[in-house]
Design a protein around this motif. Structure first.
Motif, PDB file in Angstrom:
ATOM      1  N   UNK A  26       0.715  -1.264   0.031  1.00 42.63           N
ATOM      2  CA  UNK A  26       0.042  -0.056  -0.150  1.00 42.63           C
ATOM      3  C   UNK A  26       1.155   1.122   0.045  1.00 42.63           C
ATOM      4  N   UNK A  27       0.681   2.139  -0.774  1.00 46.83           N
ATOM      5  CA  UNK A  27       1.528   3.324  -1.043  1.00 46.83           C
ATOM      6  C   UNK A  27       1.383   4.262   0.072  1.00 46.83           C
ATOM      7  N   UNK A  31       4.710   5.390   2.370  1.00 43.43           N
ATOM      8  CA  UNK A  31       5.010   6.655   2.603  1.00 43.43           C
ATOM      9  C   UNK A  31       4.795   6.860   4.172  1.00 43.43           C
ATOM     10  N   UNK A  32       4.121   6.401   5.152  1.00 41.86           N
ATOM     11  CA  UNK A  32       4.097   6.529   6.335  1.00 41.86           C
ATOM     12  C   UNK A  32       5.490   5.832   6.955  1.00 41.86           C
TER      13      UNK A  32
END
Length: 399
Positions: A26-27, A31-32
């Motif tokens: 999951x993008x 990123x997180x």
């Protein structure tokens, strides 16, 4: 601190590694994870920087104040040699940074010419300075070389050659705003080394000078701010740049590298006023022109009264470099600074946060004075009576 710091950095490292064991298809999750990893890296770097700083034994002394307050004269007195230009106008000023040469290094002057690193090194064979690094050919370099050659041919002592060269560099537009000098700092010990900053006057109207001052303040590390004023120049209008910086630091509650609580406030030219006038100055308030609610009350600070010119005269005699003028100042100083009503500057010194500290400071000075009188040591008598001994003792105690 080192032990637990290293443990904390190791724990953070494990957490960082765990982040990337999470499925990152999951993008947003990816990123997180990357964002958290950046924050962890930053905190680990902060911890390592703090551990590294534990081994740093340098203390910065940042001298600031309006023009003609006597900052440079006071620094020259602490050094024992007049290497800094003393009559700098508000039109021309740079930041001078002085620290002792490392073992095996020579006395040197470091600066940039049109952005190019340049270095003048002391050469014992020449009994003068010579370029060791810098541009091959440059009109500014050629002009500096002429001055270097002149002072060498006149066979001036090392400290006078330095002062002549710095006086020239101070006026040159294409020489960097900050100039580094490697020269023995008498305050140094085996455990502590001092870095001395002489900054442009806080009352300069030149934006470049304000930038140099702000850069000098932001560069400080383990620093004592030494605010120098003349008895008739404690008003806030001339000190606005400094007060603005301190106000912003206070509002941000930032971990400013300047230890404001340990800042020292010096009233120079104290030989020009009597003891009653000094007592009045203990309650002076330095106000920030743009905000009446922000001010520096000298009654709340560590306050020192000094005559830098007489302090320097004592050091010049001690170091065997006194000129005829220095000898004249020395003799006048012995008379003026031991006068019952106008002398003994240190007796009006105050440590606002502690009456005990104020009393102890006075006692130390009286003990040193009595010892000097008993030994008929006029040099030490003048060092104490002119207030130099008290300020130096406070700096060394902080170090």
């Amino acid at each position: 601190v080192k032990k637990y710091g290293e443990q904390a950095a190791e724990i953070l490292g494990r957490h960082r590694q765990n982040l990337f064991e999470i499925p990152l298809e999951n993008e947003n999750v990816k990123k997180s994870a990357e964002s958290f990893a950046e924050q962890i890296d930053e905190e680990r770097n902060n911890i390592h920087d703090k551990i590294d700083s534990l081994n740093d034994n340098a203390v910065s002394l940042c001298f600031t104040g309006v023009y003609s307050a006597g900052k440079s004269t006071l620094i020259n007195a602490l050094l024992g040699y007049k290497i800094l230009p003393e009559k700098i106008t508000s039109e021309t000023a740079k930041m001078f940074c002085i620290s002792s040469p490392k073992a095996g290094e020579c006395v040197r002057i470091i600066f940039n010419i049109d952005g190019t690193y340049s270095e003048l090194d002391w050469n014992d064979t020449l009994v003068g300075f010579a370029f060791s690094q810098g541009l091959a050919e440059n009109p500014t370099k050629a002009t500096i070389q002429e001055e270097v050659t002149r002072v060498q041919q006149e066979k001036l002592p090392q400290h006078e050659q330095i002062r002549a060269i710095l006086t020239m560099l101070n006026t040159m537009d294409n020489v960097s705003a900050d100039i580094r000098i490697r020269f023995p700092v008498a305050l140094d010990s085996a455990n502590v080394q001092y870095i001395i900053y002489d900054t442009p006057g806080t009352d300069s109207n030149y934006a470049e000078h304000q930038t140099v001052l702000m850069d000098a303040l932001s560069e400080q590390k383990q620093s004592i701010l030494i605010f120098v004023a003349a008895p008739n120049k404690t008003e806030g209008s001339g000190n606005n740049a400094l007060l603005k910086y301190l106000k912003e630091a206070e509002e941000k509650n930032s971990k400013t590298s300047i230890d404001i609580s340990r800042s020292l406030f010096v009233i120079n030219w104290s030989d020009c006023i009597d003891s009653d006038a000094r007592k009045d100055l203990q309650h002076e308030e330095i106000k920030y022109k743009d905000d009446d609610s922000f001010s520096i009350r000298l009654a709340d600070k560590k306050l020192f009264f000094i005559s830098a010119k007489y302090g320097y005269a004592a050091r010049a005699v001690k170091n065997g470099i006194a000129s005829e003028k220095d000898m004249s100042e020395f003799n006048k100083g012995l008379t003026n600074m031991t006068d019952k009503f106008g002398g003994y500057c240190y007796r009006e010194n105050r440590c606002a946060m502690s009456e005990f500290a104020t009393k102890r400071m006075a006692e130390r000075c009286e003990e040193a004075l009595n010892e000097a009188v008993e030994k008929k040591d006029d040099i030490s008598v003048l060092e104490v009576a002119a207030g130099l001994y008290a300020l130096e003792s406070e700096i060394l105690q902080y170090g």
